[in-house]
Design a protein around this motif. Structure first.
Motif, mmCIF file in Angstrom:
data_model
loop_
_atom_site.group_PDB
_atom_site.id
_atom_site.type_symbol
_atom_site.label_atom_id
_atom_site.label_comp_id
_atom_site.label_asym_id
_atom_site.label_seq_id
_atom_site.Cartn_x
_atom_site.Cartn_y
_atom_site.Cartn_z
ATOM 1 N N LEU A 161 0.644 -1.778 -0.576
ATOM 2 C CA LEU A 161 -0.305 -0.026 0.010
ATOM 3 C C LEU A 161 0.329 1.277 -0.015
ATOM 4 O O LEU A 161 0.266 2.288 -0.574
ATOM 5 C CB LEU A 161 -1.032 -0.054 1.108
ATOM 6 C CG LEU A 161 -1.786 -1.225 1.170
ATOM 7 C CD1 LEU A 161 -2.960 -1.194 2.409
ATOM 8 C CD2 LEU A 161 -2.865 -0.862 0.295
ATOM 9 N N TRP A 165 0.814 4.142 -3.206
ATOM 10 C CA TRP A 165 0.241 5.443 -2.828
ATOM 11 C C TRP A 165 1.644 6.396 -2.933
ATOM 12 O O TRP A 165 1.543 7.260 -3.587
ATOM 13 C CB TRP A 165 0.302 5.896 -1.511
ATOM 14 C CG TRP A 165 0.039 6.870 -1.011
ATOM 15 C CD1 TRP A 165 0.839 8.327 -0.818
ATOM 16 C CD2 TRP A 165 -0.989 7.683 -1.387
ATOM 17 N NE1 TRP A 165 0.359 9.352 -0.702
ATOM 18 C CE2 TRP A 165 -0.879 9.287 -1.230
ATOM 19 C CE3 TRP A 165 -2.530 7.440 -1.730
ATOM 20 C CZ2 TRP A 165 -2.241 9.801 -1.350
ATOM 21 C CZ3 TRP A 165 -3.142 8.102 -2.198
ATOM 22 C CH2 TRP A 165 -3.254 10.094 -2.086
ATOM 23 N N LYS A 169 -0.347 7.294 -6.535
ATOM 24 C CA LYS A 169 -1.673 8.183 -6.100
ATOM 25 C C LYS A 169 -2.595 8.607 -6.925
ATOM 26 O O LYS A 169 -3.989 9.020 -6.158
ATOM 27 C CB LYS A 169 -1.206 8.803 -4.646
ATOM 28 C CG LYS A 169 -0.431 10.024 -5.115
ATOM 29 C CD LYS A 169 0.438 11.038 -3.860
ATOM 30 C CE LYS A 169 1.584 12.162 -4.324
ATOM 31 N NZ LYS A 169 1.869 12.686 -3.254
ATOM 32 N N LEU A 175 -8.649 1.652 -4.705
ATOM 33 C CA LEU A 175 -7.395 0.377 -5.104
ATOM 34 C C LEU A 175 -8.415 -1.252 -5.032
ATOM 35 O O LEU A 175 -9.432 -0.232 -3.458
ATOM 36 C CB LEU A 175 -6.599 1.318 -4.009
ATOM 37 C CG LEU A 175 -5.410 -0.420 -4.329
ATOM 38 C CD1 LEU A 175 -3.894 0.435 -4.033
ATOM 39 C CD2 LEU A 175 -5.568 -1.461 -3.285
ATOM 40 N N LYS A 177 -7.633 -4.791 -3.880
ATOM 41 C CA LYS A 177 -6.498 -6.013 -3.901
ATOM 42 C C LYS A 177 -7.028 -7.298 -3.768
ATOM 43 O O LYS A 177 -8.519 -7.672 -3.596
ATOM 44 C CB LYS A 177 -6.559 -5.591 -2.071
ATOM 45 C CG LYS A 177 -5.576 -6.776 -1.664
ATOM 46 C CD LYS A 177 -6.291 -7.828 -1.091
ATOM 47 C CE LYS A 177 -5.515 -8.886 -0.856
ATOM 48 N NZ LYS A 177 -6.057 -10.442 -0.287
ATOM 49 N N LEU A 224 -10.169 -0.106 -1.389
ATOM 50 C CA LEU A 224 -10.602 1.274 -0.243
ATOM 51 C C LEU A 224 -9.877 2.599 -1.519
ATOM 52 O O LEU A 224 -9.768 2.217 -2.606
ATOM 53 C CB LEU A 224 -9.275 0.819 0.505
ATOM 54 C CG LEU A 224 -8.531 -0.561 0.983
ATOM 55 C CD1 LEU A 224 -7.041 -0.483 1.235
ATOM 56 C CD2 LEU A 224 -9.116 -0.335 2.453
ATOM 57 N N ASN A 226 -9.580 6.013 -2.447
ATOM 58 C CA ASN A 226 -7.512 6.427 -2.514
ATOM 59 C C ASN A 226 -8.147 7.225 -1.062
ATOM 60 O O ASN A 226 -6.586 7.420 -0.649
ATOM 61 C CB ASN A 226 -8.317 8.015 -3.972
ATOM 62 C CG ASN A 226 -7.052 8.683 -3.939
ATOM 63 O OD1 ASN A 226 -6.407 9.831 -3.143
ATOM 64 N ND2 ASN A 226 -5.974 8.290 -4.942
ATOM 65 N N VAL A 229 -6.401 5.030 1.378
ATOM 66 C CA VAL A 229 -5.227 4.265 0.939
ATOM 67 C C VAL A 229 -3.964 4.843 1.666
ATOM 68 O O VAL A 229 -3.226 6.081 2.781
ATOM 69 C CB VAL A 229 -4.768 3.903 -0.363
ATOM 70 C CG1 VAL A 229 -3.289 3.637 -0.328
ATOM 71 C CG2 VAL A 229 -6.011 3.313 -0.971
#
Length: 277
Positions: A161, A165, A169, A175, A177, A224, A226, A229
């Motif tokens: 992560l 970023w 970013k 995002l 996973k 997640l 932005n 994160v």
């Protein structure tokens, strides 16, 4: 035009045949119904049921003819087409032993529909290989200094992560996973995500609860925002680092090796909104 006319004639013949059969059927049943009851309500009920059944047969027959005639046409969708909607960065966890057997195939199928796809792996000490997904396109690998076993998964996700970023970013709204044995229908995911603001702290996934802790299942994958994160990287994993063990809870989590439970604890500390999906 000839095919359409032929299809229409066939439908008319079928309708005529069905009405003829229906009328003969009613003629045969009339004395039976008359003998069964003289009650007009029951008589009407029986006739209504028969008419409804005949109508259903007619509709079914016409519907089948319409499909055979080719009115419905399937539209092929290319794997290379990126659906419209929020920008999705796919962070797919894999291992060096799976690069050729799994990662390449994921990259060649559903992952092509991500706005950006990166394969996150642990380094085994050897140079990062160059693997071609297709002509002119290589598998994008990011290796981090974490062990290869399950007990090192939380460390790998944290480092992953941070790297996502640092590198991307400004290139994603959400995002994802996922693992190298996951399959995601990107159109459905984007349709869900477009209802939410990526500038708020959000986590999506299969909601579970263990040891009085809410979390999203890591096996099925989670999403997640932005801002989420950013919060994990900037607040949870730096400074006072509340998302590193031991957590400031009254009772410690005993399943300390489980990455999804640890991320859930981190999200709770950082006041995320949990969105079961």
């Amino acid at each position: 035009t000839k095919l359409i006319l032929l299809d229409s004639l066939l439908q008319e013949k079928n309708v005529e045949r069905m009405f003829f059969m229906g009328s003969r059927f009613f003629q045969c049943l009339k004395p039976v119904v008359r003998n069964l009851t003289r009650n007009s309500f029951v008589h009407g009920l029986i006739v209504g049921v028969l008419v409804s059944g005949l109508g259903g047969l007619l509709y079914s027959n016409r519907h089948e003819n319409r499909q055979v005639s080719g009115a419905f046409k399937a539209e092929p969708i290319s794997n290379a087409t990126i659906p419209r909607g929020p920008r999705v960065l796919c962070m797919i966890c894999t291992y060096p032993t799976n690069y050729k057997t799994k990662a390449l195939h994921v990259a060649a199928t559903w992952a092509r529909r991500c706005d950006k796809v990166v394969f996150l792996s642990s380094s085994d000490g050897s140079p990062v290989p160059i693997l071609e997904v297709e002509k002119g396109k290589q598998l994008e690998l990011v290796e981090v200094a974490a062990g290869l076993g399950r007990k090192h998964l939380w460390r790998r996700i944290k480092l992953g992560l941070i790297r996502m970023w640092e590198l991307y970013k400004d290139e994603f709204d959400f995002l994802v996973k996922a693992d190298d044995d996951t399959y995601i229908v990107m159109e459905n995911l984007k349709r869900k995500l477009e209802l939410y603001n990526p500038r708020t702290r959000l986590i999506f996934g299969h909601y579970q609860r263990d040891q009085n802790m809410s979390y999203m299942s890591g096996g099925s994958g989670y999403v997640l925002s932005n801002e989420g994160v950013k919060a994990i990287v900037k607040e949870g994993l730096s400074g006072d680092a509340p998302c590193t063990l031991p957590y400031p809870f009254e009772r410690q989590i005993t399943l300390s090796e489980d990455e999804d439970l640890q991320l859930g604890a981190c999200a709770a500390l950082l006041k995320f909104q949990f969105v079961p999906s």
